[in-house]
Design an enzyme around this catalytic site. Structure first.
Site, mmCIF file in Angstrom:
data_model
loop_
_atom_site.group_PDB
_atom_site.id
_atom_site.type_symbol
_atom_site.label_atom_id
_atom_site.label_comp_id
_atom_site.label_asym_id
_atom_site.label_seq_id
_atom_site.Cartn_x
_atom_site.Cartn_y
_atom_site.Cartn_z
ATOM 1 N N CYS A 79 0.865 -1.186 0.000
ATOM 2 C CA CYS A 79 0.000 0.000 0.000
ATOM 3 C C CYS A 79 0.897 1.230 0.000
ATOM 4 O O CYS A 79 1.474 1.587 1.031
ATOM 5 C CB CYS A 79 -0.918 0.006 1.224
ATOM 6 N N CYS A 227 -5.009 5.143 -4.678
ATOM 7 C CA CYS A 227 -4.371 3.843 -4.444
ATOM 8 C C CYS A 227 -2.976 3.911 -5.046
ATOM 9 O O CYS A 227 -2.826 3.990 -6.265
ATOM 10 C CB CYS A 227 -5.175 2.707 -5.076
#
Length: 294
Positions: A79, A227
């Protein structure tokens, strides 16, 4: 140092609107449970895309081990927006700029610049069908057979697929990315049988060789403001299909990220991180309290 029975401190943060909880699990032997993640996400104040759990280092030469938990309780391999929040948190705490972390996806590096922007080395991309992974063999993953909509006029089709620690499919579109019902197509594509570990789904429009507009359905989290790994995947997939150069600004609903695919094959992600508030939580149940403002 905490014990398994005490609450753990956490910070509510965001990376371009990508909602992140940084949980301080240092000095503890327990982990954030899936039940706790689901309970925390159920509250509007703590709704999140990822929890970044900072654990004590398990490997020489690394500052910490980082475990990443999605809002549905599943584990994520990578992430980028969350890693920037981790770097900012530890940089503020320790007064240093560079960090080396261990994650499930491997060793990652992060650095905070003087201007507050944070660059994270996301590692190297993987393109082989079995590395992503896909359920069947494709010799060329720059374009695979996968589509949504009528066979003779698919709405989305022929994505470029790869892994940057987690699986991504980038669908290329010429129209405005907002003209696609990602809330409808996202769950179908994330859970398509071609992706045995599910996948992150991106809808990307290239507006210039160094500019990409991107919307993302994130595996285990749904539609997200930003993202980081999907931005990395869009740039790398853009470069390998000759749609883009090897460095581009990726514009997501939450703002801009700069992604570069370096000559040594590493991918870097640069963008901001923002602190919102702090609290404490029970890693087993997810029960939390907000700290009083100083």
């Amino acid at each position: 140092m905490g014990t398994a029975l005490s609450n753990a401190p956490f910070l509510k943060m965001n990376g371009l609107g990508n909602q992140i909880i940084v949980a301080d699990m240092r000095g503890r032997r327990d982990r954030v449970t899936p039940e706790a993640a689901i309970a925390i996400n159920a509250r509007p104040e703590t709704k999140f895309d990822q929890i970044m759990a900072i654990h004590d280092s398990r490997m020489p030469g690394t500052a910490n081990y980082i475990e990443i938990i999605n809002s549905d309780g599943s584990r994520a391999q990578a992430c980028g927006n969350g890693m920037r929040c981790v770097v900012q948190t530890l940089s503020a705490e320790q007064g240093r700029q560079r960090f080396t972390f261990e994650t499930v996806a491997g060793i990652l590096f992060g650095e905070e610049a003087e201007n507050g922007l944070i660059t994270v080395d996301m590692g190297t991309p993987k393109f082989a069908w079995y590395e992503i992974p896909l359920a069947e063999e494709f010799a060329d993953t720059r374009k695979i057979e996968l589509q949504i909509g009528p066979i003779d006029a698919p709405v989305l089709h022929s994505p470029s697929v790869m892994s940057i620690g987690n699986p991504h499919a980038t669908f290329w579109v010429k129209d405005d990315v907002w003209s696609y019902a990602l809330d409808r197509f996202g769950p179908l594509l994330e859970n398509h049988p071609i992706f045995p570990e599910r996948a992150n789904i991106g809808i990307a429009q290239v507006t210039a060789p160094d500019k990409i507009i991107l919307r993302v359905w994130e595996r285990g989290a749904g539609i997200t403001e930003a993202c980081g790994t999907a931005a990395c995947a869009a740039l790398v997939n853009g470069a390998r299909t000759r749609r883009t150069e090897r460095k581009a600004t990726v514009t997501l609903p939450g703002g801009d990220l700069v992604v570069e695919w370096l000559p040594d094959d590493h991918v870097t992600l640069t963008g901001p991180a923002e602190f919102e508030w702090r609290g404490e939580f029970d890693p087993a149940t997810g029960a939390w309290t907000r700290a009083e403002a100083a």
